[in-house]
Design a protein around this motif. Structure first.
Motif, PDB file in Angstrom:
ATOM      1  N   ASP A  12       7.927   7.015   9.288  1.00 42.49           N
ATOM      2  CA  ASP A  12       7.505   7.275  10.661  1.00 42.49           C
ATOM      3  C   ASP A  12       6.019   7.596  10.779  1.00 42.49           C
ATOM      4  OD1 ASP A  12       8.556   9.770   9.312  1.00 42.49           O
ATOM      5  OD2 ASP A  12       7.590  10.676  11.059  1.00 42.49           O
ATOM      6  N   LEU A  13       5.371   7.984   9.676  1.00 44.71           N
ATOM      7  CA  LEU A  13       3.947   8.308   9.723  1.00 44.71           C
ATOM      8  C   LEU A  13       3.059   7.076   9.610  1.00 44.71           C
ATOM      9  CD1 LEU A  13       3.807  11.584   7.598  1.00 44.71           C
ATOM     10  CD2 LEU A  13       3.878  11.330  10.085  1.00 44.71           C
ATOM     11  N   LYS A  14       3.654   5.924   9.320  1.00 41.71           N
ATOM     12  CA  LYS A  14       2.891   4.681   9.252  1.00 41.71           C
ATOM     13  C   LYS A  14       2.987   3.946  10.594  1.00 41.71           C
ATOM     14  CE  LYS A  14       1.068   4.366   5.063  1.00 41.71           C
ATOM     15  NZ  LYS A  14      -0.399   4.234   4.856  1.00 41.71           N
ATOM     16  N   VAL A  15       2.572   4.632  11.655  1.00 40.12           N
ATOM     17  CA  VAL A  15       2.552   4.018  12.983  1.00 40.12           C
ATOM     18  C   VAL A  15       1.508   2.901  13.006  1.00 40.12           C
ATOM     19  CG1 VAL A  15       3.329   6.119  14.136  1.00 40.12           C
ATOM     20  CG2 VAL A  15       0.884   5.721  13.807  1.00 40.12           C
ATOM     21  N   PRO A  16       1.641   1.901  13.885  1.00 40.85           N
ATOM     22  CA  PRO A  16       0.738   0.743  13.871  1.00 40.85           C
ATOM     23  C   PRO A  16      -0.620   1.007  14.516  1.00 40.85           C
ATOM     24  CG  PRO A  16       2.391   0.440  15.567  1.00 40.85           C
ATOM     25  CD  PRO A  16       2.758   1.712  14.841  1.00 40.85           C
ATOM     26  N   ASP A  17      -1.149   2.203  14.337  1.00 38.37           N
ATOM     27  CA  ASP A  17      -2.465   2.597  14.842  1.00 38.37           C
ATOM     28  C   ASP A  17      -3.244   3.146  13.659  1.00 38.37           C
ATOM     29  OD1 ASP A  17      -4.626   4.203  15.773  1.00 38.37           O
ATOM     30  OD2 ASP A  17      -3.670   4.441  17.725  1.00 38.37           O
ATOM     31  N   PHE A  18      -4.323   2.465  13.271  1.00 35.14           N
ATOM     32  CA  PHE A  18      -5.042   2.861  12.069  1.00 35.14           C
ATOM     33  C   PHE A  18      -5.743   4.213  12.216  1.00 35.14           C
ATOM     34  CE2 PHE A  18      -4.508  -1.590  10.908  1.00 35.14           C
ATOM     35  CZ  PHE A  18      -4.249  -1.472   9.544  1.00 35.14           C
ATOM     36  N   GLY A  19      -5.943   4.677  13.424  1.00 37.78           N
ATOM     37  CA  GLY A  19      -6.513   6.000  13.594  1.00 37.78           C
ATOM     38  C   GLY A  19      -5.495   7.104  13.414  1.00 37.78           C
ATOM     39  N   ALA A  20      -4.245   6.842  13.773  1.00 35.37           N
ATOM     40  CA  ALA A  20      -3.206   7.880  13.761  1.00 35.37           C
ATOM     41  C   ALA A  20      -2.337   7.855  12.510  1.00 35.37           C
ATOM     42  CB  ALA A  20      -2.314   7.711  14.994  1.00 35.37           C
ATOM     43  N   ALA A  21      -2.230   6.718  11.830  1.00 29.13           N
ATOM     44  CA  ALA A  21      -1.313   6.595  10.693  1.00 29.13           C
ATOM     45  C   ALA A  21      -1.810   7.401   9.500  1.00 29.13           C
ATOM     46  CB  ALA A  21      -1.169   5.128  10.297  1.00 29.13           C
ATOM     47  N   TRP A  22      -0.850   7.872   8.685  1.00 26.61           N
ATOM     48  CA  TRP A  22      -1.205   8.513   7.425  1.00 26.61           C
ATOM     49  C   TRP A  22      -1.844   7.473   6.508  1.00 26.61           C
ATOM     50  CZ3 TRP A  22      -2.121  12.996   5.320  1.00 26.61           C
ATOM     51  CH2 TRP A  22      -2.219  13.096   3.932  1.00 26.61           C
ATOM     52  N   GLY A  23      -2.904   7.884   5.795  1.00 30.85           N
ATOM     53  CA  GLY A  23      -3.587   6.984   4.885  1.00 30.85           C
ATOM     54  C   GLY A  23      -3.127   7.152   3.456  1.00 30.85           C
ATOM     55  N   GLY A  24      -2.529   6.144   2.894  1.00 32.04           N
ATOM     56  CA  GLY A  24      -2.110   6.191   1.501  1.00 32.04           C
ATOM     57  C   GLY A  24      -1.333   4.949   1.135  1.00 32.04           C
ATOM     58  N   ILE A  25      -1.529   4.467  -0.092  1.00 30.26           N
ATOM     59  CA  ILE A  25      -0.842   3.280  -0.593  1.00 30.26           C
ATOM     60  C   ILE A  25       0.219   3.723  -1.591  1.00 30.26           C
ATOM     61  CG2 ILE A  25      -1.075   1.106  -1.861  1.00 30.26           C
ATOM     62  CD1 ILE A  25      -2.619   0.881   0.656  1.00 30.26           C
ATOM     63  N   SER A  26       1.431   3.248  -1.442  1.00 29.52           N
ATOM     64  CA  SER A  26       2.505   3.523  -2.395  1.00 29.52           C
ATOM     65  C   SER A  26       2.566   2.380  -3.404  1.00 29.52           C
ATOM     66  CB  SER A  26       3.848   3.646  -1.666  1.00 29.52           C
ATOM     67  OG  SER A  26       3.869   4.807  -0.857  1.00 29.52           O
ATOM     68  N   SER A  27       2.306   2.705  -4.681  1.00 31.28           N
ATOM     69  CA  SER A  27       2.241   1.627  -5.673  1.00 31.28           C
ATOM     70  C   SER A  27       2.565   2.085  -7.084  1.00 31.28           C
ATOM     71  CB  SER A  27       0.840   1.002  -5.679  1.00 31.28           C
ATOM     72  OG  SER A  27      -0.130   1.954  -6.092  1.00 31.28           O
ATOM     73  N   LEU A  28       3.090   3.292  -7.255  1.00 29.77           N
ATOM     74  CA  LEU A  28       3.265   3.843  -8.594  1.00 29.77           C
ATOM     75  C   LEU A  28       4.071   2.920  -9.498  1.00 29.77           C
ATOM     76  CD1 LEU A  28       2.903   6.199 -10.564  1.00 29.77           C
ATOM     77  CD2 LEU A  28       4.846   7.330  -9.472  1.00 29.77           C
ATOM     78  N   GLN A  29       5.128   2.326  -8.980  1.00 31.57           N
ATOM     79  CA  GLN A  29       5.991   1.461  -9.776  1.00 31.57           C
ATOM     80  C   GLN A  29       5.408   0.066  -9.962  1.00 31.57           C
ATOM     81  OE1 GLN A  29      10.111   1.714  -8.611  1.00 31.57           O
ATOM     82  NE2 GLN A  29      10.667  -0.209  -9.614  1.00 31.57           N
ATOM     83  N   LEU A  30       4.407  -0.301  -9.164  1.00 34.20           N
ATOM     84  CA  LEU A  30       3.943  -1.681  -9.112  1.00 34.20           C
ATOM     85  C   LEU A  30       2.548  -1.897  -9.680  1.00 34.20           C
ATOM     86  CD1 LEU A  30       5.166  -2.447  -5.485  1.00 34.20           C
ATOM     87  CD2 LEU A  30       6.243  -3.210  -7.621  1.00 34.20           C
ATOM     88  N   GLY A  31       1.902  -0.827 -10.143  1.00 35.54           N
ATOM     89  CA  GLY A  31       0.515  -0.953 -10.569  1.00 35.54           C
ATOM     90  C   GLY A  31       0.306  -1.954 -11.686  1.00 35.54           C
ATOM     91  N   LEU A  32       1.162  -1.922 -12.701  1.00 36.28           N
ATOM     92  CA  LEU A  32       0.977  -2.815 -13.842  1.00 36.28           C
ATOM     93  C   LEU A  32       1.124  -4.287 -13.445  1.00 36.28           C
ATOM     94  CD1 LEU A  32       0.559  -3.461 -16.800  1.00 36.28           C
ATOM     95  CD2 LEU A  32       2.947  -2.821 -17.232  1.00 36.28           C
ATOM     96  N   PRO A  33       2.209  -4.707 -12.806  1.00 45.33           N
ATOM     97  CA  PRO A  33       2.280  -6.126 -12.430  1.00 45.33           C
ATOM     98  C   PRO A  33       1.213  -6.531 -11.421  1.00 45.33           C
ATOM     99  CG  PRO A  33       4.177  -4.912 -11.565  1.00 45.33           C
ATOM    100  CD  PRO A  33       3.476  -4.007 -12.524  1.00 45.33           C
ATOM    101  N   ALA A  34       0.842  -5.641 -10.504  1.00 46.13           N
ATOM    102  CA  ALA A  34      -0.203  -5.991  -9.537  1.00 46.13           C
ATOM    103  C   ALA A  34      -1.518  -6.275 -10.246  1.00 46.13           C
ATOM    104  CB  ALA A  34      -0.368  -4.876  -8.511  1.00 46.13           C
ATOM    105  N   VAL A  35      -1.914  -5.381 -11.149  1.00 52.67           N
ATOM    106  CA  VAL A  35      -3.179  -5.567 -11.859  1.00 52.67           C
ATOM    107  C   VAL A  35      -3.106  -6.761 -12.798  1.00 52.67           C
ATOM    108  CG1 VAL A  35      -4.762  -4.512 -13.521  1.00 52.67           C
ATOM    109  CG2 VAL A  35      -3.883  -3.164 -11.617  1.00 52.67           C
TER     110      VAL A  35
END
Length: 452
Positions: free
Chosen positions: A323-346
């Motif tokens: 619910d904190l990732k509202v579609p408004d870049f000023g109001a949404a919480w800032g953070g990327i979830s990637s802990l499980q995906l870092g190795l394949p992404a890189v």
């Protein structure tokens, strides 16, 4: 020879692609009492009494070390928690993580707060877990007790952190904290964005990513990094720049290193694999601070990794509830979830650019371990902890957020096809994850190693 190196081997792992500090080669790795005892020729049979696991052509890497994770537990456990975060880490090949002092309540700014967090983490840790302390206004007197209690260093913000309980350091506070950290021969890790530049920038708001990007200009990072280099030069403080996104700050970091200053810097998977040009309007799962920048900027970050200006790649996993990732870049919480995906992404991006698994291991295991002084982590060589990631580098998968172990299934990588499937993860010679199935918690709580 250590006791572990002279003990009879209990386990042998054999692979045609073992990633060692000397390169990638076929080898058999032996383990006793949770430590690596030898890296033998591939043809060597397992020592008497040792159970052999033949990994075939799957690559054997050191377990990843992620020194930048916001677990948020206790206080904001709905965002993430030690149970879910460490399961995600294990599934993604991360065997050691260091927890940031925010956004938990209480933040890790006193020894009493550290003990609260340790008590919460202890029964839930699927991987090894250590803790950063926090440097905030008026807690300079708490830094030495935190250092003596074993935190790995001190996190500070130069601009607002986003949570009231962890305020930023003003110029005088920064000087006081940096001087105290230098006295301790500690490490100051800093979110480097200059508040004056942010104040002068356009206000963020609405669904357009271009508007949000304009609100976090490169000049804010560049100026903050220049200031930190000056602090390190004057006070002798070891300074580490967190989650660098601006290529404009790279010359200052390179010059500081050439001068011999104790300055290091990291970047993150999202800055290396995602670009501003591809962020859809309203897609605030891509919002983070500092922000994902343009493709040309990304190319400079890769070059800085290759030449050693940047020291490591870590997740900055900073989740929140959906619910904190509202579609408004000023109001949404800032953070990327990637802990499980870092190795394949890189790895997906690295292989396209001609890098090897040895490069990825250096950036995501050896480098972060060295930063934190975790001398038993981060490499496949005798004497190190038997922490391993087994990766099928050719296999591909499409990211399904519902399949992730993160507490909240929000990620900027949703629907992307990535290369590199983690087949298993091993912690001190024990397999803790295998083809998506996880063992019971086996992680230890780590403290900074004291000088001899």
């Amino acid at each position: 020879m250590s006791t572990e190196e002279s003990a009879p081997a209990e386990l042998a792992l054999r692979s045609t692609r073992v990633v060692t500090p000397d390169g990638i080669r076929p080898a058999t790795v032996t383990v006793a009492a949770g430590r690596i005892t030898a890296v033998l020729p591939y043809e060597a049979g397992p020592p008497p009494g040792a159970a052999l696991t033949d990994l075939g052509d799957d690559a054997l890497l050191p377990g990843l070390v992620d020194t930048h994770v916001h677990v948020n537990d206790p206080g904001r456990t709905a965002w993430e928690g030690f149970w879910t975060a460490t399961r995600a880490a294990a599934a993604g090949g991360v065997t050691t993580l260091l927890d940031m002092p925010l956004n938990s309540i209480p933040p890790t700014t006193t020894v009493a707060h550290l003990r609260v967090k340790q008590d919460v983490a202890r029964p839930k840790a699927h991987v090894d877990v250590g803790f950063w302390g926090g440097a905030v206004p008026a807690n300079t007197a708490d830094l030495r007790p935190l250092h003596d209690a074993g935190v790995f260093g001190f996190k500070a913000f130069l601009s607002p952190s986003g949570v009231d309980e962890f305020p930023a350091l003003g110029p005088a506070d920064l000087e006081a904290a940096a001087a105290r950290v230098a006295e301790l021969d500690g490490l100051l890790i800093v979110h480097a964005e200059d508040p004056a530049h942010l104040e002068r920038a356009p206000r963020p708001g609405g669904p357009r990513y271009t508007d949000f990007l304009a609100s976090r200009p490169r000049t804010a990072e560049n100026e903050a990094v220049t200031r930190l280099v000056s602090v390190s030069r004057r006070l002798g403080t070891r300074v580490h720049v967190l989650h660098l996104s601006s290529s404009g700050a790279l010359p200052a970091i390179a010059a500081a290193k050439a001068e011999g200053l104790p300055v290091t810097a990291e970047t993150c998977p999202h800055f290396l694999t995602l670009t501003a040009e591809e962020v859809p309007d309203g897609a605030t799962e891509f919002k983070c601070c500092p922000p994902i920048r343009e493709a040309a900027n990304q190319g400079a970050l890769w070059a800085a990794l290759a030449d050693g200006t940047l020291d490591c790649v870590v997740s900055d996993h900073s989740p929140c509830t959906t619910d904190l990732k509202v579609p408004d870049f000023g109001a949404a919480w800032g953070g990327i979830s990637s802990l499980q995906l870092g190795l394949p992404a890189v790895w997906t991006a690295a292989r396209r650019r001609g890098h090897t698994l040895a490069d990825v291991a250096r950036w995501m295991a050896t480098g972060p371990a060295a930063l934190a002084g975790l001398h038993r982590k981060g490499a496949v060589e005798p004497g190190r902890d038997a922490d391993f990631t087994v990766l099928d580098p050719e296999a591909a998968f499409t990211v399904d957020p519902a399949a992730l172990h993160h507490r909240n299934h929000v990620t900027a990588y949703a629907g992307r096809t990535l290369h590199g499937v983690v087949r298993s993860t091993w912690l001190r010679g024990r397999r803790i994850a295998h083809d998506g199935a996880l063992a019971e918690p086996a992680g230890l709580l780590l403290e900074r190693q004291r000088s001899a």
